[in-house]
Design a protein around this motif. Structure first.
Motif, PDB file in Angstrom:
ATOM      1  N   VAL A 100       0.996  -1.232   0.132  1.00 17.97           N
ATOM      2  CA  VAL A 100      -0.057  -0.359   0.317  1.00 17.97           C
ATOM      3  C   VAL A 100       0.910   1.290   0.060  1.00 17.97           C
ATOM      4  N   SER A 101       2.206   1.575   0.792  1.00 14.60           N
ATOM      5  CA  SER A 101       2.958   2.199   1.387  1.00 14.60           C
ATOM      6  C   SER A 101       3.415   2.494  -0.644  1.00 14.60           C
TER       7      SER A 101
ATOM      8  N   ILE B 215       0.695   3.888  -2.994  1.00 15.40           N
ATOM      9  CA  ILE B 215       0.384   5.448  -2.282  1.00 15.40           C
ATOM     10  C   ILE B 215       1.562   6.914  -3.148  1.00 15.40           C
TER      11      ILE B 215
ATOM     12  N   ASN C 281       1.714   9.084  -5.507  1.00 12.91           N
ATOM     13  CA  ASN C 281       2.022  10.423  -5.694  1.00 12.91           C
ATOM     14  C   ASN C 281       3.287  11.122  -6.722  1.00 12.91           C
TER      15      ASN C 281
ATOM     16  N   SER D 129       3.959  11.704   0.243  1.00 12.96           N
ATOM     17  CA  SER D 129       5.200  10.812   0.163  1.00 12.96           C
ATOM     18  C   SER D 129       5.879  10.389   1.298  1.00 12.96           C
TER      19      SER D 129
END
Length: 300
Positions: A95-96, A99, A103, A143
Motif C-alpha cells: 500500500v505504501s 501510494i 503521488n 510521500s
C-alpha cells in the motif's frame, strides 16, 4: 568465471563502460561499490538495472521475522498464515509503495523508474536498510509523511530491521482500542490478542514502557542536536528519528543535507551515535547498563 571477475575489486578490464550495462554485472555488484565510476557507484549507479528490483526484494525479505523462514524449511505453513504481523507487513509495503508511486509519478518521465524508486524507498525505509535511490526531500508531503511513518514502525520483530517494530505497533493499537471500548462499556471484558493468542498484562506493559522510552529518547535527542543551529527543526527531528530507528536518510528543507551528518558538531554526533546504539540494542539494555544499581556489588 565471469561473475567472479565482475565481483573483483576495481579492475578497468572487468569494470568497463560496456560491461557495466550488462545484467550479470548489475546482479553481481548489487552490494559492491566500484570506485572507477565516481558518482555512479553503489545503488545510485544501479537504479536502472535489475539489481534495483532484486535489492528491493532483499530489503522486503529481511524485514520478515526469521522464524518465518524456519517455518518454511520445516513445512509449517499454518503458523505463517496465522501470523498477523507478517500480513500487516506485506500489506503496508504494498500500500505504501503504491501510494508513493501515484503521488510522485508526475515528477518522472518514466513510470517504471517512478515505481522502482517508490518500491525501493519503501522497502529500504521500513527494513531500515539505509540505502536511497531518490531525493525524498523533493517528494510531495504525502510521500514524505509515509516515509516518516515507516521510519517509526520499522519491520517485523525478529528481523534485521530497527525501529519500533510492527508487532509493538499492533499491540499498542489493540491495547488502545480495548481501553476505549472498556471506557464505553465498563463491564465489558477485553483481552488483547495476537495470532489468536491472548497477550498477558506484563507483555502489554513492556510494550507501552518501550514506547514511552522510545519517544522520550527520540525527543530529547532531537532537542539536544537542535542546539547546534546547523539544521532546521524538520531535519533535527527526522535525523533523531532516523538514528534511533537506524534508518540512515532523513528529511530536511536545507538542500544537500538529507543523508549527510558532517555538518553536525562533535557533541551532536556523539548524541546521535548513542541514539543509534541504543536503538539497535532495543534501548533497555543500554539503560540497564547505565543504571548505578547494575554496577553495585551484591551478595546472593
Amino acid at each position: 568465471y565471469k561473475v567472479l571477475n565482475y565481483a573483483l575489486p576495481y579492475n578497468q578490464k572487468f569494470h568497463s563502460e560496456k560491461d557495466s550495462c550488462a545484467p550479470m554485472y548489475a546482479v553481481t555488484n548489487c552490494y559492491l561499490l566500484v570506485p572507477y565510476f565516481l558518482g555512479r557507484s553503489g545503488m545510485i549507479f544501479l537504479t536502472g538495472s535489475i539489481a534495483m528490483i532484486m535489492r528491493s526484494i532483499y530489503n522486503w525479505m529481511f524485514g520478515i521475522n526469521f522464524n518465518m523462514f524456519y517455518f518454511i524449511l520445516i513445512g509449517n505453513l499454518k503458523d505463517i498464515r496465522k501470523n498477523e504481523e507478517l500480513r500487516w507487513y506485506i500489506g503496508i509495503v504494498i500500500v505504501s509503495a503504491l501510494i508513493i508511486f501515484f503521488n510522485i509519478k508526475g515528477m518522472y518521465e518514466n513510470l517504471g523508474i517512478a515505481f522502482k524508486d517508490a518500491f525501493f524507498q519503501t522497502t529500504a525505509t521500513i527494513s531500515t536498510t539505509g540505502f536511497g535511490t531518490a531525493d525524498i526531500n523533493s517528494w510531495p508531503a504525502l510521500s514524505q509523511a509515509i516515509i516518516v511513518l515507516l521510519m517509526i514502525s520499522g519491520a517485523c520483530a525478529g528481523s534485521t530491521a530497527g525501529g519500533f517494530k510492527l508487532s509493538r505497533v499492533l499491540i499498542s493499537i489493540k491495547y488502545g482500542v480495548s481501553k476505549v471500548r472498556k471506557m464505553v462499556s465498563p463491564r465489558r471484558v477485553e483481552a488483547t490478542s495476537m495470532d489468536g493468542k491472548r497477550i498477558d498484562d506484563d507483555t502489554t506493559g513492556s510494550v507501552v514502557g518501550f514506547y514511552i522510552v522510545f519517544v522520550t529518547l527520540f525527543l530529547v535527542s532531537a532537542l539536544l542536536v537542535s542546539i547546534d543551529g546547523t539544521n532546521d527543526a524538520l531535519g533535527n527531528f527526522t535525523c533523531s528519528l532516523s538514528c534511533i530507528s537506524n534508518v540512515g536518510p532523513f528529511l530536511t528543507r536545507i538542500a544537500g543535507r538529507g543523508s549527510n551528518f558532517n555538518f553536525y558538531s562533535d557533541f551532536s554526533k556523539f548524541i546521535l551515535t548513542i541514539e543509534m546504539i541504543a536503538g539497535r540494542l532495543e534501548i533497555f539494555p543500554i539503560l540497564i547498563l547505565l543504571m548505578p544499581r547494575t554496577w553495585k556489588k551484591r551478595s546472593f
